[in-house]
Design a protein around this motif. Structure first.
Motif, PDB file in Angstrom:
ATOM      1  N   ALA A  88      45.699  44.438  53.300  1.00  0.00           N
ATOM      2  CA  ALA A  88      45.131  43.662  52.190  1.00  0.00           C
ATOM      3  C   ALA A  88      44.935  42.210  52.605  1.00  0.00           C
ATOM      4  N   ASP A  89      45.824  41.689  53.466  1.00  0.00           N
ATOM      5  CA  ASP A  89      45.677  40.297  53.909  1.00  0.00           C
ATOM      6  C   ASP A  89      44.436  40.131  54.783  1.00  0.00           C
ATOM      7  N   TRP A  90      44.128  41.179  55.547  1.00  0.00           N
ATOM      8  CA  TRP A  90      42.893  41.112  56.325  1.00  0.00           C
ATOM      9  C   TRP A  90      41.677  41.278  55.413  1.00  0.00           C
ATOM     10  N   ASN A  91      41.707  42.334  54.607  1.00  0.00           N
ATOM     11  CA  ASN A  91      40.518  42.695  53.830  1.00  0.00           C
ATOM     12  C   ASN A  91      40.208  41.702  52.714  1.00  0.00           C
ATOM     13  N   ARG A  92      41.255  41.142  52.091  1.00  0.00           N
ATOM     14  CA  ARG A  92      41.015  40.353  50.877  1.00  0.00           C
ATOM     15  C   ARG A  92      41.268  38.864  51.064  1.00  0.00           C
ATOM     16  N   VAL A  93      41.867  38.476  52.189  1.00  0.00           N
ATOM     17  CA  VAL A  93      42.157  37.058  52.391  1.00  0.00           C
ATOM     18  C   VAL A  93      41.390  36.519  53.612  1.00  0.00           C
ATOM     19  N   LEU A  94      41.700  37.058  54.798  1.00  0.00           N
ATOM     20  CA  LEU A  94      41.170  36.433  56.008  1.00  0.00           C
ATOM     21  C   LEU A  94      39.722  36.807  56.301  1.00  0.00           C
ATOM     22  N   ALA A  95      39.390  38.096  56.207  1.00  0.00           N
ATOM     23  CA  ALA A  95      38.006  38.498  56.520  1.00  0.00           C
ATOM     24  C   ALA A  95      36.995  37.784  55.614  1.00  0.00           C
ATOM     25  N   PRO A  96      37.251  37.683  54.277  1.00  0.00           N
ATOM     26  CA  PRO A  96      36.285  36.951  53.442  1.00  0.00           C
ATOM     27  C   PRO A  96      36.171  35.468  53.819  1.00  0.00           C
ATOM     28  N   LEU A  97      37.281  34.874  54.316  1.00  0.00           N
ATOM     29  CA  LEU A  97      37.211  33.458  54.703  1.00  0.00           C
ATOM     30  C   LEU A  97      36.456  33.278  56.024  1.00  0.00           C
ATOM     31  N   LEU A  98      36.524  34.319  56.886  1.00  0.00           N
ATOM     32  CA  LEU A  98      35.828  34.235  58.174  1.00  0.00           C
ATOM     33  C   LEU A  98      34.328  34.425  58.005  1.00  0.00           C
ATOM     34  N   THR A  99      33.950  35.195  57.007  1.00  0.00           N
ATOM     35  CA  THR A  99      32.525  35.439  56.764  1.00  0.00           C
ATOM     36  C   THR A  99      32.237  35.215  55.283  1.00  0.00           C
ATOM     37  N   PRO A 100      32.295  33.952  54.822  1.00  0.00           N
ATOM     38  CA  PRO A 100      32.063  33.688  53.403  1.00  0.00           C
ATOM     39  C   PRO A 100      30.676  34.141  52.985  1.00  0.00           C
ATOM     40  N   ALA A 101      30.571  34.508  51.702  1.00  0.00           N
ATOM     41  CA  ALA A 101      29.346  35.149  51.214  1.00  0.00           C
ATOM     42  C   ALA A 101      28.135  34.216  51.242  1.00  0.00           C
ATOM     43  N   GLY A 102      28.371  32.929  51.453  1.00  0.00           N
ATOM     44  CA  GLY A 102      27.236  32.007  51.508  1.00  0.00           C
ATOM     45  C   GLY A 102      27.434  30.856  50.556  1.00  0.00           C
ATOM     46  N   ALA A 103      26.350  30.214  50.212  1.00  0.00           N
ATOM     47  CA  ALA A 103      26.433  29.029  49.365  1.00  0.00           C
ATOM     48  C   ALA A 103      26.580  29.430  47.904  1.00  0.00           C
ATOM     49  N   TRP A 104      27.635  28.946  47.282  1.00  0.00           N
ATOM     50  CA  TRP A 104      27.835  29.210  45.857  1.00  0.00           C
ATOM     51  C   TRP A 104      27.209  28.085  45.052  1.00  0.00           C
ATOM     52  N   PRO A 105      26.788  28.372  43.804  1.00  0.00           N
ATOM     53  CA  PRO A 105      26.087  27.350  43.017  1.00  0.00           C
ATOM     54  C   PRO A 105      26.955  26.129  42.716  1.00  0.00           C
ATOM     55  N   LEU A 106      26.312  24.974  42.672  1.00  0.00           N
ATOM     56  CA  LEU A 106      26.996  23.703  42.377  1.00  0.00           C
ATOM     57  C   LEU A 106      26.214  22.916  41.329  1.00  0.00           C
ATOM     58  N   GLY A 107      25.695  23.623  40.325  1.00  0.00           N
ATOM     59  CA  GLY A 107      24.895  22.944  39.309  1.00  0.00           C
ATOM     60  C   GLY A 107      25.704  21.905  38.543  1.00  0.00           C
ATOM     61  N   ARG A 108      26.886  22.308  38.107  1.00  0.00           N
ATOM     62  CA  ARG A 108      27.729  21.397  37.339  1.00  0.00           C
ATOM     63  C   ARG A 108      29.196  21.660  37.676  1.00  0.00           C
ATOM     64  N   VAL A 109      29.922  20.590  37.964  1.00  0.00           N
ATOM     65  CA  VAL A 109      31.329  20.690  38.389  1.00  0.00           C
ATOM     66  C   VAL A 109      32.220  20.103  37.304  1.00  0.00           C
ATOM     67  N   CYS A 110      33.248  20.841  36.910  1.00  0.00           N
ATOM     68  CA  CYS A 110      34.226  20.326  35.950  1.00  0.00           C
ATOM     69  C   CYS A 110      35.402  19.704  36.708  1.00  0.00           C
ATOM     70  N   ILE A 111      35.664  18.443  36.427  1.00  0.00           N
ATOM     71  CA  ILE A 111      36.777  17.731  37.070  1.00  0.00           C
ATOM     72  C   ILE A 111      37.884  17.571  36.040  1.00  0.00           C
ATOM     73  N   ASP A 112      39.043  18.126  36.362  1.00  0.00           N
ATOM     74  CA  ASP A 112      40.174  18.107  35.434  1.00  0.00           C
ATOM     75  C   ASP A 112      41.261  17.174  35.958  1.00  0.00           C
ATOM     76  N   ALA A 113      41.373  16.016  35.331  1.00  0.00           N
ATOM     77  CA  ALA A 113      42.461  15.089  35.679  1.00  0.00           C
ATOM     78  C   ALA A 113      43.731  15.584  34.988  1.00  0.00           C
ATOM     79  N   GLY A 114      44.729  15.946  35.764  1.00  0.00           N
ATOM     80  CA  GLY A 114      45.957  16.515  35.202  1.00  0.00           C
ATOM     81  C   GLY A 114      46.645  15.557  34.234  1.00  0.00           C
ATOM     82  N   HIS A 115      47.296  16.158  33.202  1.00  0.00           N
ATOM     83  CA  HIS A 115      48.116  15.408  32.224  1.00  0.00           C
ATOM     84  C   HIS A 115      47.252  14.427  31.399  1.00  0.00           C
ATOM     85  N   GLY A 116      47.850  13.364  30.854  1.00  0.00           N
ATOM     86  CA  GLY A 116      47.105  12.409  30.023  1.00  0.00           C
ATOM     87  C   GLY A 116      47.759  12.171  28.680  1.00  0.00           C
ATOM     88  N   GLY A 117      47.567  10.969  28.137  1.00  0.00           N
ATOM     89  CA  GLY A 117      48.134  10.615  26.832  1.00  0.00           C
ATOM     90  C   GLY A 117      49.653  10.707  26.851  1.00  0.00           C
TER      91      GLY A 117
END
Ligand SMILES: [Zn+2]
Length: 306
Positions: A88-117
């Motif tokens: 599972a570490d090969w199939n689901r962790v390392l192999a996908p990182l070695l051959t990533p599926a390509g460019a994922w969309p970056l239309g809008r990014v949510c930035i979450d500043a932890g904590h607050g108030g």
């Protein structure tokens, strides 16, 4: 005829078990088109290939890919000099990182500043985590918008935003990055870590050695398992490249802000406020700018952007 059929059946069975159980590092090297060597009396195995370097330690789930620590879902098995990686570490962790599926969309990014108030997060001397995370978030917003990537902030000032509200704010976004600073009871703890949700059916990093029934739960964010891991890896790689601190790895945790997200999500712990030198660095504008720039580079790399 019958004997050979039985033999063939047994052979198939054992082959199936080997596939389900684990992959020897020699086989990992073959799949990468690289070579395997062992060091530290067989306790560290290194696969060196043209475009990747993988390091495995005896009885450890912390693997290294191209100099970045990535926690797998199971510790390596086997004797020193003959380490076996869980399939599972090969199939689901390392192999996908070695051959990533390509460019994922970056239309809008949510930035979450932890904590607050009223939730300050970690307080160390005059430093409050909520102020540092907001400062990094605002810097990151500026950097992303310079690259014409739209952003949404879960908070743009010192306000309290309930945890369960934050994934809702990320609705319609292509990814969420949650920004935090770390704390530990031991003052020597230091370094950077990035969290993504445990893949469906697997344990958080802290519980790898004692999985429980609750690990079988799945959450909305589990439909993004592959993108989560790639995002976490891209962020961690850029953050540790700042230098001067420890790489604590891409880890897995079921943080509320991650598990309810419908888009790919990662939570970065940008260093320990409770560590003298790291806390001092986090208190400087230069270091927070370097962190924001690293997160920005990680997001761009994730999306196949320069
Ligand atoms: Zn925090």
């Amino acid at each position: 005829m019958r004997r050979s059929a039985i033999f063939f059946g047994l052979a198939l069975l054992s082959w199936g078990r080997a596939l389900a159980g684990g992959i020897g590092l020699a086989e990992v090297a073959r799949r990468c088109g690289g070579s395997l060597s062992y060091g530290q009396e067989g306790r560290v195995g290194t696969v060196q290939a043209e475009n990747c370097c993988l390091t495995f330690r005896h009885n450890s789930a912390c693997h290294r890919l191209n100099g970045v620590s990535v926690y797998g879902q199971h510790p390596t098995r086997g004797d020193p000099g003959a380490l076996v990686l869980d399939s599972a570490d090969w199939n689901r962790v390392l192999a996908p990182l070695l051959t990533p599926a390509g460019a994922w969309p970056l239309g809008r990014v949510c930035i979450d500043a932890g904590h607050g108030g009223r939730d300050s997060g970690t307080v160390q001397g005059t430093l409050q985590e909520k102020n540092l995370t907001l400062d990094i978030a605002l810097r990151l917003q500026r950097l992303l918008e310079e690259k014409h990537i739209a952003t949404v902030l879960t908070r743009g000032g010192d306000t309290f935003v309930p945890l369960e509200r934050r994934p809702e704010i990320a609705g319609g976004c292509d990814l969420l990055v949650s920004i935090h600073c770390n704390a530990a009871e031991t003052a020597s703890a230091e370094g950077i870590e990035t969290y993504v949700l445990p893949a469906a059916g697997t344990s958080p990093t802290a519980r790898l050695d004692r999985p429980g029934a609750q690990d079988q739960r799945t959450f909305p964010n589990n439909r993004c398992d592959e993108q989560n891991l790639w995002l976490g890896y891209c962020l961690q790689r850029q953050l540790v490249a700042i230098g001067g601190t420890r790489d604590r790895g891409v880890r897995r945790g079921r943080f509320l802000v991650l598990r309810a997200c419908h888009c790919p999500a990662a939570l970065v712990e940008c260093g320990f406020l409770t560590h003298g030198e790291e806390g001092r660095r986090l208190g400087t504008e230069e270091h927070r700018e370097a962190i924001a720039r690293a997160i920005c580079r990680g997001i761009c790399h994730y999306g196949g952007r320069r």
